[in-house]
Write a protein that holds these residues in place. Structure first.
Motif, PDB file in Angstrom:
ATOM      1  N   ARG A   1       0.801  -1.222   0.000  1.00 22.80           N
ATOM      2  CA  ARG A   1       0.000   0.000   0.000  1.00 22.80           C
ATOM      3  C   ARG A   1       0.834   1.273   0.000  1.00 22.80           C
ATOM      4  O   ARG A   1       0.444   2.274  -0.574  1.00 22.80           O
ATOM      5  N   ASN A   2       2.002   1.250   0.635  1.00 26.44           N
ATOM      6  CA  ASN A   2       2.811   2.476   0.683  1.00 26.44           C
ATOM      7  C   ASN A   2       3.807   2.565  -0.473  1.00 26.44           C
ATOM      8  O   ASN A   2       4.555   3.522  -0.576  1.00 26.44           O
ATOM      9  N   GLY A   3       3.829   1.561  -1.344  1.00 27.26           N
ATOM     10  CA  GLY A   3       4.648   1.620  -2.548  1.00 27.26           C
ATOM     11  C   GLY A   3       6.143   1.513  -2.323  1.00 27.26           C
ATOM     12  O   GLY A   3       6.921   1.897  -3.190  1.00 27.26           O
ATOM     13  N   ASP A   4       6.573   0.964  -1.188  1.00 29.26           N
ATOM     14  CA  ASP A   4       8.009   0.864  -0.914  1.00 29.26           C
ATOM     15  C   ASP A   4       8.651  -0.407  -1.478  1.00 29.26           C
ATOM     16  O   ASP A   4       9.833  -0.649  -1.288  1.00 29.26           O
ATOM     17  N   GLY A   5       7.871  -1.224  -2.199  1.00 31.13           N
ATOM     18  CA  GLY A   5       8.419  -2.438  -2.787  1.00 31.13           C
ATOM     19  C   GLY A   5       8.523  -3.591  -1.808  1.00 31.13           C
ATOM     20  O   GLY A   5       9.161  -4.600  -2.094  1.00 31.13           O
ATOM     21  N   LEU A   6       7.874  -3.448  -0.656  1.00 34.71           N
ATOM     22  CA  LEU A   6       7.909  -4.484   0.374  1.00 34.71           C
ATOM     23  C   LEU A   6       6.501  -4.760   0.882  1.00 34.71           C
ATOM     24  O   LEU A   6       5.662  -3.860   0.932  1.00 34.71           O
ATOM     25  N   VAL A   7       6.269  -6.019   1.254  1.00 37.04           N
ATOM     26  CA  VAL A   7       4.998  -6.408   1.849  1.00 37.04           C
ATOM     27  C   VAL A   7       5.292  -6.891   3.258  1.00 37.04           C
ATOM     28  O   VAL A   7       6.184  -7.719   3.474  1.00 37.04           O
TER      29      VAL A   7
ATOM     30  N   ASN B   1      -0.101 -12.194   5.792  1.00 29.37           N
ATOM     31  CA  ASN B   1      -0.985 -13.052   6.577  1.00 29.37           C
ATOM     32  C   ASN B   1      -2.454 -12.730   6.280  1.00 29.37           C
ATOM     33  O   ASN B   1      -3.288 -13.629   6.196  1.00 29.37           O
ATOM     34  N   TRP B   2      -2.767 -11.453   6.084  1.00 22.55           N
ATOM     35  CA  TRP B   2      -4.125 -11.041   5.764  1.00 22.55           C
ATOM     36  C   TRP B   2      -4.601 -11.714   4.471  1.00 22.55           C
ATOM     37  O   TRP B   2      -5.688 -12.287   4.428  1.00 22.55           O
ATOM     38  N   VAL B   3      -3.780 -11.667   3.416  1.00 22.22           N
ATOM     39  CA  VAL B   3      -4.201 -12.268   2.142  1.00 22.22           C
ATOM     40  C   VAL B   3      -4.222 -13.794   2.236  1.00 22.22           C
ATOM     41  O   VAL B   3      -5.097 -14.439   1.658  1.00 22.22           O
ATOM     42  N   LEU B   4      -3.304 -14.377   2.982  1.00 25.31           N
ATOM     43  CA  LEU B   4      -3.300 -15.833   3.147  1.00 25.31           C
ATOM     44  C   LEU B   4      -4.587 -16.299   3.821  1.00 25.31           C
ATOM     45  O   LEU B   4      -5.189 -17.300   3.405  1.00 25.31           O
ATOM     46  N   GLU B   5      -5.017 -15.579   4.847  1.00 23.95           N
ATOM     47  CA  GLU B   5      -6.266 -15.922   5.536  1.00 23.95           C
ATOM     48  C   GLU B   5      -7.445 -15.872   4.566  1.00 23.95           C
ATOM     49  O   GLU B   5      -8.333 -16.714   4.619  1.00 23.95           O
ATOM     50  N   ARG B   6      -7.456 -14.881   3.676  1.00 19.98           N
ATOM     51  CA  ARG B   6      -8.563 -14.719   2.723  1.00 19.98           C
ATOM     52  C   ARG B   6      -8.645 -15.883   1.744  1.00 19.98           C
ATOM     53  O   ARG B   6      -9.716 -16.169   1.230  1.00 19.98           O
ATOM     54  N   ILE B   7      -7.529 -16.539   1.457  1.00 17.84           N
ATOM     55  CA  ILE B   7      -7.547 -17.652   0.504  1.00 17.84           C
ATOM     56  C   ILE B   7      -7.515 -19.002   1.206  1.00 17.84           C
ATOM     57  O   ILE B   7      -7.354 -20.037   0.565  1.00 17.84           O
ATOM     58  N   GLY B   8      -7.676 -18.983   2.518  1.00 16.57           N
ATOM     59  CA  GLY B   8      -7.792 -20.237   3.255  1.00 16.57           C
ATOM     60  C   GLY B   8      -6.485 -20.888   3.651  1.00 16.57           C
ATOM     61  O   GLY B   8      -6.449 -22.069   3.981  1.00 16.57           O
ATOM     62  N   VAL B   9      -5.393 -20.141   3.617  1.00 10.64           N
ATOM     63  CA  VAL B   9      -4.093 -20.654   4.068  1.00 10.64           C
ATOM     64  C   VAL B   9      -3.824 -20.030   5.428  1.00 10.64           C
ATOM     65  O   VAL B   9      -3.731 -18.814   5.554  1.00 10.64           O
ATOM     66  N   HIS B  10      -3.721 -20.870   6.446  1.00  8.35           N
ATOM     67  CA  HIS B  10      -3.664 -20.366   7.807  1.00  8.35           C
ATOM     68  C   HIS B  10      -2.274 -20.536   8.419  1.00  8.35           C
ATOM     69  O   HIS B  10      -1.798 -21.647   8.603  1.00  8.35           O
ATOM     70  N   TYR B  11      -1.648 -19.405   8.674  1.00  7.73           N
ATOM     71  CA  TYR B  11      -0.385 -19.318   9.401  1.00  7.73           C
ATOM     72  C   TYR B  11      -0.599 -18.310  10.515  1.00  7.73           C
ATOM     73  O   TYR B  11      -1.336 -17.335  10.334  1.00  7.73           O
ATOM     74  N   SER B  12       0.061 -18.520  11.614  1.00  6.35           N
ATOM     75  CA  SER B  12       0.048 -17.459  12.625  1.00  6.35           C
ATOM     76  C   SER B  12       1.148 -16.469  12.240  1.00  6.35           C
ATOM     77  O   SER B  12       2.076 -16.802  11.495  1.00  6.35           O
ATOM     78  N   LEU B  13       1.036 -15.265  12.735  1.00  3.51           N
ATOM     79  CA  LEU B  13       2.064 -14.253  12.481  1.00  3.51           C
ATOM     80  C   LEU B  13       3.411 -14.735  13.009  1.00  3.51           C
ATOM     81  O   LEU B  13       4.449 -14.521  12.368  1.00  3.51           O
ATOM     82  N   GLU B  14       3.388 -15.434  14.136  1.00  7.48           N
ATOM     83  CA  GLU B  14       4.625 -15.974  14.724  1.00  7.48           C
ATOM     84  C   GLU B  14       5.265 -16.995  13.785  1.00  7.48           C
ATOM     85  O   GLU B  14       6.490 -17.023  13.628  1.00  7.48           O
ATOM     86  N   GLU B  15       4.453 -17.838  13.156  1.00  5.22           N
ATOM     87  CA  GLU B  15       4.995 -18.824  12.213  1.00  5.22           C
ATOM     88  C   GLU B  15       5.663 -18.137  11.021  1.00  5.22           C
ATOM     89  O   GLU B  15       6.732 -18.549  10.575  1.00  5.22           O
ATOM     90  N   LEU B  16       5.021 -17.091  10.515  1.00  2.53           N
ATOM     91  CA  LEU B  16       5.604 -16.351   9.397  1.00  2.53           C
ATOM     92  C   LEU B  16       6.902 -15.673   9.809  1.00  2.53           C
ATOM     93  O   LEU B  16       7.872 -15.658   9.047  1.00  2.53           O
ATOM     94  N   GLU B  17       6.936 -15.111  11.024  1.00  2.00           N
ATOM     95  CA  GLU B  17       8.162 -14.471  11.516  1.00  2.00           C
ATOM     96  C   GLU B  17       9.293 -15.479  11.643  1.00  2.00           C
ATOM     97  O   GLU B  17      10.440 -15.184  11.285  1.00  2.00           O
TER      98      GLU B  17
END
Length: 163
Positions: free
Chosen positions: A18-24, A30-46
């Motif tokens: 959203r801020n256009g810095d070339g990074l997500v 995690n927000w988009v993963l949840e929307r498509i049914g892929v469930h990770y906790s934020l801790e798992e992603l970290e």
């Protein structure tokens, strides 16, 4: 998860960035993963990434890994199904094969863009003025890029459409 090409993933990445810095951020991922049914906790992603943001190449690699992992998980879980589920799957597969046969006009085991257009026209579902092209419709689900749909590709398309 539907198979996405690099352009699709680029568009998703740009929407998430959203801020256009070339990074997500991992939160955005995690927000988009949840929307498509892929469930990770934020801790798992970290733990997985060991950093708070991903650039496009890292995002692309992660998406490719998810798709590969999902295919492997699906095939191994199919081997472990109970007999009741197998019977249900067999009925569903039989129904899908009947539907596939309707589109496979010459019976060669593949649906071409011409066959698709012919059947859609017969069903009154093809409008030549719509500008849609059956080749591009097939390309969306043609995972091996041979220009036609085999039964497995057709099945995947139908199961994604139904669910």
């Amino acid at each position: 998860m539907a198979p996405f090409n690099t352009n699709d993933l680029q568009r998703i990445f740009e929407k998430l960035d959203r801020n256009g810095d070339g990074l997500v951020s991992l939160e955005e991922l995690n927000w988009v993963l949840e929307r498509i049914g892929v469930h990770y906790s934020l801790e798992e992603l970290e733990l997985l990434f060991e950093k708070p943001t991903l650039d496009f190449d890292e995002f692309l690699f992660f998406c490719d890994s998810l798709i590969s992992n999902q295919k492997a998980t699906t095939s191994s879980s199919n081997e472990n199904e109970e007999s009741e589920e197998v019977e249900k799957d067999d009925d569903e597969e039989s129904d899908l094969f009947e539907a596939f046969s309707v589109f496979d006009l010459n019976g060669d085991g593949f649906i071409t863009s011409e066959e698709l257009q012919s059947v859609l026209a017969r069903l009154g579902m093809w409008d030549e003025t719509s500008g849609k092209d059956c080749r591009s419709m097939i390309r969306v689900y043609d995972t091996n890029s041979d220009g036609v749909l085999d039964f497995e590709e057709f099945k995947n398309m139908m199961l994604r459409t139904i669910s």
